[in-house]
Design a protein around this motif. Structure first.
Motif, PDB file in Angstrom:
ATOM      1  N   ASP A 550       0.827  -1.205   0.000  1.00  0.00           N
ATOM      2  CA  ASP A 550       0.000   0.000   0.000  1.00  0.00           C
ATOM      3  C   ASP A 550       0.865   1.261   0.000  1.00  0.00           C
ATOM      4  N   GLU A 551       0.623   2.144  -0.957  1.00  0.00           N
ATOM      5  CA  GLU A 551       1.458   3.336  -1.125  1.00  0.00           C
ATOM      6  C   GLU A 551       1.343   4.281   0.067  1.00  0.00           C
ATOM      7  N   LYS A 552       0.120   4.487   0.569  1.00  0.00           N
ATOM      8  CA  LYS A 552      -0.069   5.395   1.695  1.00  0.00           C
ATOM      9  C   LYS A 552       0.695   4.890   2.932  1.00  0.00           C
ATOM     10  N   THR A 553       0.686   3.595   3.101  1.00  0.00           N
ATOM     11  CA  THR A 553       1.353   3.020   4.270  1.00  0.00           C
ATOM     12  C   THR A 553       2.855   3.222   4.192  1.00  0.00           C
ATOM     13  N   PHE A 554       3.451   2.950   3.034  1.00  0.00           N
ATOM     14  CA  PHE A 554       4.903   3.114   2.925  1.00  0.00           C
ATOM     15  C   PHE A 554       5.296   4.582   2.899  1.00  0.00           C
ATOM     16  N   ALA A 555       4.408   5.451   2.423  1.00  0.00           N
ATOM     17  CA  ALA A 555       4.683   6.882   2.514  1.00  0.00           C
ATOM     18  C   ALA A 555       4.741   7.304   3.973  1.00  0.00           C
ATOM     19  N   LEU A 556       3.866   6.729   4.797  1.00  0.00           N
ATOM     20  CA  LEU A 556       3.872   7.004   6.239  1.00  0.00           C
ATOM     21  C   LEU A 556       5.196   6.560   6.853  1.00  0.00           C
ATOM     22  N   TYR A 557       5.651   5.346   6.488  1.00  0.00           N
ATOM     23  CA  TYR A 557       6.930   4.863   7.017  1.00  0.00           C
ATOM     24  C   TYR A 557       8.084   5.737   6.539  1.00  0.00           C
ATOM     25  N   GLN A 558       8.044   6.152   5.279  1.00  0.00           N
ATOM     26  CA  GLN A 558       9.135   6.955   4.732  1.00  0.00           C
ATOM     27  C   GLN A 558       9.228   8.331   5.382  1.00  0.00           C
ATOM     28  N   ARG A 559       8.099   8.837   5.864  1.00  0.00           N
ATOM     29  CA  ARG A 559       8.101  10.102   6.606  1.00  0.00           C
ATOM     30  C   ARG A 559       8.506   9.899   8.059  1.00  0.00           C
ATOM     31  N   GLY A 560       8.594   8.639   8.480  1.00  0.00           N
ATOM     32  CA  GLY A 560       8.855   8.360   9.896  1.00  0.00           C
ATOM     33  C   GLY A 560       7.667   8.756  10.752  1.00  0.00           C
ATOM     34  N   ASP A 561       6.493   8.682  10.153  1.00  0.00           N
ATOM     35  CA  ASP A 561       5.268   9.162  10.797  1.00  0.00           C
ATOM     36  C   ASP A 561       4.598   8.018  11.565  1.00  0.00           C
ATOM     37  N   THR A 562       5.345   7.408  12.471  1.00  0.00           N
ATOM     38  CA  THR A 562       4.923   6.123  13.045  1.00  0.00           C
ATOM     39  C   THR A 562       4.460   6.202  14.496  1.00  0.00           C
ATOM     40  N   ILE A 563       4.265   7.400  15.021  1.00  0.00           N
ATOM     41  CA  ILE A 563       3.770   7.510  16.396  1.00  0.00           C
ATOM     42  C   ILE A 563       2.426   6.805  16.509  1.00  0.00           C
ATOM     43  N   GLY A 564       2.293   5.968  17.527  1.00  0.00           N
ATOM     44  CA  GLY A 564       1.049   5.241  17.738  1.00  0.00           C
ATOM     45  C   GLY A 564       0.969   3.911  17.033  1.00  0.00           C
ATOM     46  N   THR A 565       1.972   3.599  16.185  1.00  0.00           N
ATOM     47  CA  THR A 565       1.982   2.293  15.511  1.00  0.00           C
ATOM     48  C   THR A 565       2.807   1.319  16.350  1.00  0.00           C
ATOM     49  N   PHE A 566       2.805   0.075  15.936  1.00  0.00           N
ATOM     50  CA  PHE A 566       3.470  -0.987  16.699  1.00  0.00           C
ATOM     51  C   PHE A 566       4.917  -1.135  16.268  1.00  0.00           C
ATOM     52  N   GLN A 567       5.827  -1.222  17.245  1.00  0.00           N
ATOM     53  CA  GLN A 567       7.241  -1.581  17.053  1.00  0.00           C
ATOM     54  C   GLN A 567       8.114  -0.496  16.413  1.00  0.00           C
ATOM     55  N   PHE A 568       7.530   0.461  15.709  1.00  0.00           N
ATOM     56  CA  PHE A 568       8.340   1.402  14.927  1.00  0.00           C
ATOM     57  C   PHE A 568       8.184   2.855  15.379  1.00  0.00           C
ATOM     58  N   GLU A 569       7.735   3.104  16.615  1.00  0.00           N
ATOM     59  CA  GLU A 569       7.375   4.469  16.977  1.00  0.00           C
ATOM     60  C   GLU A 569       8.443   5.243  17.731  1.00  0.00           C
ATOM     61  N   SER A 570       9.561   4.622  18.108  1.00  0.00           N
ATOM     62  CA  SER A 570      10.580   5.359  18.858  1.00  0.00           C
ATOM     63  C   SER A 570      11.230   6.423  17.967  1.00  0.00           C
ATOM     64  N   GLU A 571      11.795   7.443  18.604  1.00  0.00           N
ATOM     65  CA  GLU A 571      12.419   8.543  17.851  1.00  0.00           C
ATOM     66  C   GLU A 571      13.582   8.037  16.996  1.00  0.00           C
TER      67      GLU A 571
END
Length: 829
Positions: A550-571
């Motif tokens: 999913d493009e929107k999902t990987f765009a979110l990861y690429q922005r580091g916009d992961t607050i509130g998600t599982f496992q990937f939210e640390s700074e």
């Protein structure tokens, strides 16, 4: 009996015969629980010893029943009827001053004592012995005199005994401190009964572990009582408590010959649903796994686990796609234990179940934390409450805690206590002995004659002592039938089920099947988010079928916009995601495995190789197929196993043994494996010895950091699911995140700010729109949940929602439900 397993195991290791026994509390009627001041609970202590394994199990059951049937006011109690029912093979001693016969001698008279003496003698016969004790108390001499008379009259042999509560005489005060810690008392409180006094168990300093010479001297006037000890020792036979896991009985439906047959049926029935086509490769994988499971005797284990997992799913409980190495099993995938295809993700079954190293498979299961209890309730209902137990945990005094505990009972000011504790290095596992040797400030204090010095010395004595017991957060035991037939159990005020007396470190070695029912808040968040999405958008999302590109999902990861998600939210993770620009699930799996203290150093290399800034290199060209996805870097334990298989001809089972040896860094085993690897690499692929050694060193290096790919893949899928919902349904997802952080106002504020950053408005509480939890209205705005308002009660919230559903909006204070029209309710709302 809590320490029985460890004692027997240590005895075998040291070549010492361990005699297991228990000092039980005997009441007049174990079932009676109501007493008055004039008719108190009268009980005495009774020492019982097991002579063999059968009598140990009888003693274990007796002890367990004391908790199950007789527990009252902190005492597990049995009665004489229960003792008589389990007496076979046990040895009974008259015990110390708290025993029935000594107590009657001192408080009632010889006639009553003799009647009791006769009862015990008739029940135990030659296994009944008179106990003589000398701790420097006048009462003991009076008791000994009468006991010796009764022993001579009835032909009962006397033995000497000594109550040891600490090792050395000088540890007496530390032991008293330990009692104060347990009872939350101060040392200065006088010992005695009633208000203003505290409990003190020992009248002098004689209760230390005395040497044979000291005991011989103490009882030199009664040599026969010393000699008779050997008779008891000879009667007690050595036995082991360790055994193979005992499986609960799983009954297969009619029409199937055995558990193997039924497991095969479920596997292929599931495969037909999971795979578009059962290819020859898939069939070969399933047949291989089924054969290994059959040969290792574990079909029942798989059937038990799939049964309660699928039952939980039928009840609407969210179950994780997999945890740990179990995700590497295609059989587990097909029968519903896991929900990630190990073939598609190149996961290894041998990492989970090694046919060359027989060990119990370990399947830990994540449930949504609200549904976890429903899964446990199903297991209790299916197997019976007497077959299911939780697991005890033992909290011990670590270095800093030992200092603080002793300081508290010694009434050292808290600021001084904290100062002493802070001198101890923060390094995990630090012992006081090492801290005292390494830290100058502590050494200086120890040289003084001060309260602080005495505190440090007592803390050293008490370090490692059991401080408290608890309940394992996730572990559950399932027995083949009544638990008390196998291990001792107890009860706990914060546990509805029975609790094992053995902790999780040894309970499986004692033959019990241990399952971890883990509650995962993320699954509850996903569950609630999907419910909100269905309500607001009238669509049902199946997380198992969402697109993994999913493009929107990987765009979110690429922005580091992961607050509130599982496992990937640390700074730190967000920073690396922005540099990596992940484009597929493999990137996420690798980052999940690499973002840990050891392998963190390889993340920049991984990123540079992905973006072509670093030359892509492989330890050997033959390894390109298994290292391509991680750009030549060994990230996973499975890659180390595959390297050994490809280059040196290892079986995957043998490669798992190699991986374990590398991880433990045992030189002798490593040297042995190095020779096997080098010779295998030369024979199979003509790899020169020097190059083979070089590759072996690379493997050994990465084995220190290599992560379980099965676990990383399964958890990365869960993480992707959270990111998918945040990217595509941000309002519903963030509302669910807020709901499951309502108990922490700082987190609520943090996630509200995150939602607003996502262009999702968060509206304040509204008595006409708010539900108990955070919700999303028709305009796509998050509405604050009433339960997140401090001071609102469940009853008030339920009343508001119920009345609103009946009569519509509230227009004035006067139209509020009658029960809410009070100053406090209005002030809160």
């Amino acid at each position: 009996m809590h320490a029985a397993f460890n004692a027997v195991s240590a005895g075998f290791e040291e070549g010492i015969k361990i005699i297991l026994g228990c000092e039980v509390f005997v009441a007049e009627d174990r079932h009676r629980k109501k007493f008055t001041k004039n008719e108190p609970d009268r009980r005495f202590s009774q020492v019982l010893l097991a002579t063999d394994e059968a009598s140990y199990h009888r003693l274990s059951k007796l002890c367990s029943q004391g908790y199950i049937e007789g527990y009252y006011a902190g005492y597990p109690r049995v009665d004489k009827a229960l003792v008589a029912a389990h007496a076979e093979g046990l040895i009974a001693l008259t015990g110390g001053l708290g025993g029935e016969i000594p107590s009657l001698i001192l408080n009632v008279g010889e006639h009553a004592a003799e009647e009791a003496f006769v009862w015990w003698h008739e029940l135990f016969g030659e296994n009944f012995y008179v106990t003589l004790q000398r701790h420097g108390l006048e009462e003991e001499e009076r008791v000994n005199e009468v006991l010796l008379r009764l022993a001579a009259k009835y032909g009962v042999k006397p033995v000497v005994a000594h109550s040891s509560y600490y090792l050395r005489r000088e540890d007496a005060d530390a032991h008293d401190t330990l009692i104060c810690v347990k009872d939350a008392e101060k040392k200065s409180t006088p010992i005695g009964r009633g208000r203003g006094h505290r409990f003190g168990i020992l009248p002098n300093e004689e209760y230390y572990f005395k040497s044979p010479q000291e005991m011989n001297e103490l009882f030199s006037d009664i040599p026969v009582a010393l000699e008779n000890i050997q008779e008891i020792v000879d009667k007690c036979q050595p036995y082991k408590l360790q055994r193979d896991i005992l499986m609960p009985r799983f009954v297969v439906p009619e029409g199937f010959t055995d558990q193997d047959d039924y497991l095969r049926h479920l596997t292929y029935r599931g495969a037909e649903k999971k795979y578009v086509e059962i290819t020859p490769d898939i069939r070969a994988r399933l047949d291989l796994e089924l054969e290994v499971i059959k040969n290792m005797g574990f079909p029942g284990y798989f059937l038990i686990v799939q049964d309660f997992i699928n039952a939980a799913k039928d009840m609407g409980v969210f179950v994780g796609p997999g945890r740990g190495s179990a995700a590497g099993s295609a059989v587990a995938f097909c029968i519903g234990i896991t929900n990630i295809d190990p073939i598609a993700y190149d996961l290894l079954f041998e990492r989970f179940l090694n046919p060359e190293r027989v060990s119990m498979p370990d399947i830990d299961i994540d449930f949504d934390d609200e549904g976890r209890q429903a899964a446990i309730d199903y297991v209790v209902e299916k197997y019976g409450k007497n077959q299911v137990a939780q697991i005890i945990t033992y909290g011990t005094m670590a270095a800093k805690m030992a200092i603080k505990d002793v300081a508290r009972v010694q009434e050292l000011p808290i600021e001084d206590s904290n100062r002493l504790a802070k001198y101890v290095p923060e390094k995990p596992g630090t012992k006081l002995k090492d801290a005292y040797a390494e830290v100058p400030e502590l050494r200086e204090i120890l040289r003084q004659d001060s309260k602080e010095a005495r505190i440090l010395k007592e803390a050293l004595v008490l370090e490692g002592s059991v401080r408290n017991t608890g309940i394992h957060a996730a572990g559950v035991i399932i027995a083949p039938d009544d638990l008390t037939q196998y291990i001792p159990v107890c009860t706990a005020k914060d546990a509805e089920l029975l609790v094992t007396q053995f902790d999780g470190k040894v309970v499986e070695s004692a033959g019990m099947l241990k399952m971890d029912f883990l509650g995962l808040k993320t699954l509850t968040i996903l569950k609630d988010a999907l419910r909100l999405i269905e309500k607001n958008h009238q669509i049902q999302i199946d997380l198992d079928t969402i697109p993994l590109e999913d493009e929107k999902t990987f765009a979110l990861y690429q922005r580091g916009d992961t607050i509130g998600t599982f496992q990937f939210e640390s700074e730190g993770m967000q920073m690396y995601l922005r540099k990596l620009k992940p484009t597929n699930i493999e990137d996420l799996i690798a980052m999940n495995a690499l973002y840990r203290p050891g392998p963190l150093q390889f993340i920049p290399l991984y990123i540079d190789r992905k973006h072509g800034r670093e030359t892509l290199e492989y330890p050997h060209p033959l390894l390109e197929p298994i290292l391509k996805n991680t750009f030549g870097i060994m990230v996973y334990q499975e890659q180390i196993m595959q390297t050994a298989q490809i280059l040196a001809g290892y079986t995957l089972g043998g490669a798992d043994i190699l991986r374990r040896a590398m991880g433990k860094k045992k030189k002798e085993e490593m040297d042995k494996q190095r020779q096997i690897f080098v010779e295998g690499a030369q024979e199979k692929n003509q790899i020169p010895e020097a190059k083979a050694n070089e590759i072996f060193d690379v493997m050994a290096k990465f084995a220190e950091y290599g992560f379980n790919r099965s676990h990383s893949a399964a958890y990365s899928v869960v993480a992707y699911q959270t990111a998918f919902l945040k990217a595509n349904y941000p309002a519903e997802y963030m509302a669910a995140v807020l709901t499951h952080n309502m108990g922490n106002i700082e987190k609520v504020t943090f996630f509200i700010e995150e939602a607003q950053r996502q262009q999702v408005p968060v509206l304040g509480p509204d008595i006409n729109e708010s539900e108990a939890t955070f919700t999303v209205n028709q305009q796509g705005q998050i509405r604050f949940g009433l339960a997140a308002i401090k001071g609102t009660g469940d009853a008030a919230i339920s009343t508001i929602i119920e009345e609103r559903s009946k009569g519509g909006r509230f227009w004035t204070f006067m139209t509020l439900p009658a029960g809410l029209i009070c100053a406090q309710s209005i002030k809160i709302l």
